[in-house]
Write a protein that holds these residues in place. Structure first.
Motif, short mmCIF file in Angstrom:
data_model
loop_
_atom_site.label_atom_id
_atom_site.label_comp_id
_atom_site.label_asym_id
_atom_site.label_seq_id
_atom_site.Cartn_x
_atom_site.Cartn_y
_atom_site.Cartn_z
N HIS A 13 3.47 6.54 6.54
CA HIS A 13 3.21 6.19 5.15
C HIS A 13 3.93 7.15 4.20
O HIS A 13 4.58 6.73 3.24
N ARG A 14 3.86 8.44 4.52
CA ARG A 14 4.50 9.44 3.68
C ARG A 14 6.03 9.29 3.73
O ARG A 14 6.71 9.40 2.70
N GLN B 190 0.81 -1.23 0.00
CA GLN B 190 0.00 0.00 0.00
C GLN B 190 0.84 1.27 0.00
O GLN B 190 0.29 2.38 -0.04
N GLY C 191 -2.30 8.97 3.27
CA GLY C 191 -1.83 8.32 4.48
C GLY C 191 -1.23 9.27 5.49
O GLY C 191 -1.19 10.49 5.31
#
Length: 845
Positions: free
Chosen positions: A245-246, A233, A241
């Motif tokens: 996530h980044r 993902q 996100g």
């Protein structure tokens, strides 16, 4: 039942049409008129239904139609001509090939690329700029390799609820249906990169390649079977996100991107890049990977490798506000870097250090890893020097080593074909080189220019009506109540465009500060105005969504809905119609919070006039005849009052200057004074706003010098990098004891203009030699607090002194009248520094 996954299956092309596949595989078709005409002729109906996506069209065209085309001699001749033109474009020498001692390869990293709407890997200005950079580089023959991420759902598709609230949709993208090809290793297996994640996990990513003319664009995709679900993902959405996530996206972009380049160069035989360009801080980790390569491969220390990497790195900042910079928890970054063997985590964390010790700042790392840095307009360069001045304590903001190269736009992409044909008819190609051909617009009559503007405005009105109708259906209205959409907008009415992302500082709703006055402008019986508006708010920005809803509610009013509209799902496809058809491009950000703002450039290339706050590019290129500058209330601290003042100025300009000039016609119906401004806009702004000018500036001012510095650093087994690292350590260790002890001055006669002042300064060097430093006299106008402005410098020369002390001497010319001041300072000096401020240390008397 819903499909788990989708893929695109195409009909096999007959052998006679094999060259059609080669044309479609290269995105040059998206800005090449003959290619677009050829593709449309394959199946005009499918071409429209596919949204001008040749991959999708070829996935749906029938085998019978392909067979018919394979026997059509006229089509085959056109196919041959377009393919031959593409072959020449890809293989013949261009501007860059005439240069001497230029980099053999340049890597260009960006989190997004706006090439075409059929490759939706962009959100706004940063991506569109990156796409135009690659296209212009291709046109000029600049050997760039682009690097980004392949987002499984792109950014998002925008629609509106019945009450005008932004709704986001994330349609899954099938890589097989996109204009990209998987990169394969020599053994035929998919070419992939891998990097460590916390908890002993590994992130794998497939490398896809988009051909952007002569430029390969490498896109990394984490949705592969080797990854666990969380890792798959990571490349799900652009700017989606949370923080972790980044961060993982940016680690993949930077570290994985360098590894992807190495894999691509090995497979294709492409020369390895000498220069790495970081487009904003998102890709900053590329420098860490390059340091690791040198440490592991050549046994250099971290500091020695850092000097080698810095020499060949260019960093471009695009944000004028600290809030626009990616900042992560220091602990989060440390946890993710712990899996990189051989590199000291603490040293990496120092590169991203800022005033808050718990934060890792990506822009700070970019500036510390790049020996050369720039903003994207002259004003933005000034703002950036002030914003990042804390990294260079002791220096005035004007001396902070951040320059500026003003952005540009790719003319073949953004100019209407009719405008481009007129330009090329009179002057030949204007897309490559410096665009001098725009002067030939003087050979075009007022009548022809005005007919062009009318045709483009009429085309925009047709598109507005189509989109308003479709949007109204999406919002839940019935066909029976949408008869009014067939007559929204008028092809003869002054048309203003406003389209961009919707953060608060761009002030989407400034025009609504006085709704009654706006209505009066829209409905003026003699000089009416119509306004088309578009833009997306970040999915997490409810404030931006509220602004959109406020605008939609106003535009929904039956009294004005034929004169103002908000069009959802702003993308490249919509943008072209806006840039082509509007008479005026409106831009009203809070000055100086817009870095450049290239949308107004694209409108100007089509003969639109800008009506803008003097921010970004408009601040340096507005000349009083190419549009209008909205006065700003810079000294007003109350934001509501400032908005009221600037909105009032906007209304006044439209009512008293813009509309009267548009509707002032001669006996033949031509607004001659308006057309004069259009002509002047094309002549004065045309050459400046081209992306070819921008890329040429990058090559000459940044890429070529960086390549020279890089070559010096790596020569003789990195001898210069080793020496520079040792010198830096010596200087920084000694610097606390470096100071100016005494300054003596003598006037040559009276203090009169044209005279000279002789300075002698005693300096403590704390073990450094006079060759390690530059001692300068700094002089200029002095205010009542003895602050210097409009400063100049003179280098003082070392002189022998019998007692062994260090003295420096020189003369200052008295070149100005009035209050005059001077001081003496000491700076590090080394042949391999790009600027004396590079070490961020100075000793001032």
């Amino acid at each position: 039942m819903k499909a788990l996954r989708r893929l695109t299956i195409r009909a096999a092309l007959p052998a006679e049409l094999a060259k059609l596949g080669e044309i479609v595989e290269n995105l040059r078709w998206s800005w090449h008129p003959d290619s677009l005409d050829l593709l449309e002729s394959v199946d005009p109906d499918l071409w429209q239904q596919s949204g001008h996506d040749p991959n999708r069209m070829l996935g749906e065209v029938s085998a019978e139609r392909l067979g018919q085309l394979s026997r059509e001699r006229k089509f085959l001749r056109r196919l041959e001509d377009v393919h031959d033109d593409l072959t020449d474009y890809l293989t013949q020498p261009r501007w860059y090939q005439q240069l001497a001692d230029s980099p053999s390869s340049i890597a260009y990293f960006s989190p997004e690329f706006g090439i075409t709407e059929v490759l939706p890997q962009y959100s706004g200005g940063l991506g569109i700029l990156a796409g135009d950079h690659l296209k212009a580089a291709s046109d000029l023959g600049v050997p760039i390799i682009g690097v980004g991420l392949l987002y499984g759902a792109g950014y998002f598709r925008q629609s509106l609820s019945r009450d005008g609230w932004q709704l986001e949709h994330y349609p899954p993208l099938d890589p097989q249906g996109l204009p990209i090809q998987a990169l394969h290793a020599a053994d035929g297996s998919p070419s992939r990169v891998a990097l460590p994640l916390p908890d002993s996990r590994t992130l794998h990513a497939q490398i896809w390649v988009a051909k952007v003319g002569r430029v390969p664009l490498l896109l990394l995709d984490s949705d592969v079977e080797e990854n666990d679900n969380a890792a798959r993902q990571i490349t799900d959405r652009l700017y989606g996100g949370g923080a972790e996530h980044r961060l993982e996206q940016e680690l993949l972009l930077g570290i994985g991107g360098v590894r992807a380049i190495r894999a691509y160069c090995e497979v294709t035989g492409t020369p390895a890049p000498q220069v790495f360009h970081t487009n904003e801080g998102h890709a900053g980790f590329l420098g860490i990977e390059r340091i690791r390569e040198i440490v592991d491969g050549y046994q250099l220390t971290f500091d020695e490798a850092l000097q080698a990497v810095r020499a060949g790195t260019v960093f471009t900042t695009h944000t004028p506000v600290p809030a626009g910079i990616d900042r992560f928890s220091r602990d989060l970054v440390a946890r993710h870097l712990a899996g990189m063997p051989g590199l000291p985590t603490e040293r990496i964390l120092e590169l991203g250090a800022e005033e808050d010790p718990t934060i890792f700042n990506m822009a700070h790392m970019g500036l510390r890893l790049g020996q050369r840095a720039n903003g994207v307009s002259r004003l933005h360069g000034e703002v950036s020097r002030e914003m990042f001045a804390g990294l260079w304590p002791g220096f005035d903001s004007a001396e902070v080593p951040i320059g500026s190269i003003t952005n540009g736009v790719h003319a073949p992409t953004w100019m209407a074909r009719e405008a481009l044909e007129i330009a090329e008819r009179e002057a030949g190609s204007i897309a490559v080189g410096q665009g001098d051909g725009f002067q030939a617009v003087d050979q075009v009559s007022d009548g022809e220019l005005w007919r062009l503007r009318n045709e483009l405005r009429e085309r925009l009105v047709d598109e507005v009506r189509r989109r308003v109708h479709n949007s109204s259906l999406q919002r839940g209205m019935s066909e029976a109540e949408l008869g009014w959409t067939a007559s929204v907008f008028d092809p003869d009415v002054l048309t203003i465009g406003f389209a961009r992302r919707v953060p608060s500082y761009k002030r989407l709703t400034l025009m609504l500060r006085d709704p009654d006055r706006l209505r009066a402008l829209l409905l003026d019986p003699e000089r009416p105005v119509q306004i088309v508006i578009a833009g997306k708010s970040h999915p997490a920005d409810d404030g931006g969504k509220q602004l959109i809803a406020q605008m939609v509610r106003f535009a929904d009013d039956p009294a004005v809905r034929h004169r103002i509209t908000f069009l959802p799902d702003y993308d490249i496809g919509m943008a072209r119609y806006l840039y082509w058809g509007v008479d005026v491009w409106l831009n009203n950000p809070l000055r100086p919070l817009e870095a450049c703002g290239t949308s107004g450039m694209k409108a100007a290339l089509n003969g639109a006039l800008n009506l803008s706050i003097r921010d970004g590019w408009w601040d340096e290129w507005f000349d009083g005849e190419n549009g209008w500058a909205i006065p700003t209330a810079d000294g007003v601290s109350d934001p509501d009052r400032r908005d009221d003042i600037e909105a009032g100025a906007l209304y006044d300009l439209v009512e008293k200057s813009v509309a009267p000039r548009f509707y002032d016609r001669d006996s033949s119906g031509v607004p001659t004074r308006w057309v004069q401004m259009v002509r002047h806009t094309l002549k004065s702004l045309g050459p400046k706003v081209l992306a070819s000018r921008m890329v040429t500036d990058y090559v000459q001012q940044l890429y070529a010098p960086a390549a020279v510095s890089s070559a010096q650093m790596v020569a003789d087994h990195f001898a210069a990098a080793r020496e520079l690292a040792a010198w830096r350590r010596k200087v920084l260790d000694a610097w606390p004891g470096v100071r100016v002890l005494y300054v003596d001055s003598q006037l040559d006669g009276d203090a009169q203009l044209g005279g000279r002042l002789t300075l002698r300064a005693e300096v403590a060097l704390n073990g450094l030699s006079s060759e390690d430093v530059e001692v300068q006299a700094v002089y200029g106008a002095a205010d009542t607090d003895d602050r210097l402005s409009d400063i100049s410098t003179v280098r003082l020369k070392p002189i022998e002194h019998p007692d062994g002390t260090c003295w420096f001497e020189g003369e200052l010319p008295l070149e100005r009248t009035g209050a005059f001041g001077y001081t003496v300072r000491v700076l590090p000096s080394h042949a391999n520094l790009a600027t004396p401020a590079e070490l961020a240390v100075v000793a001032v008397a």
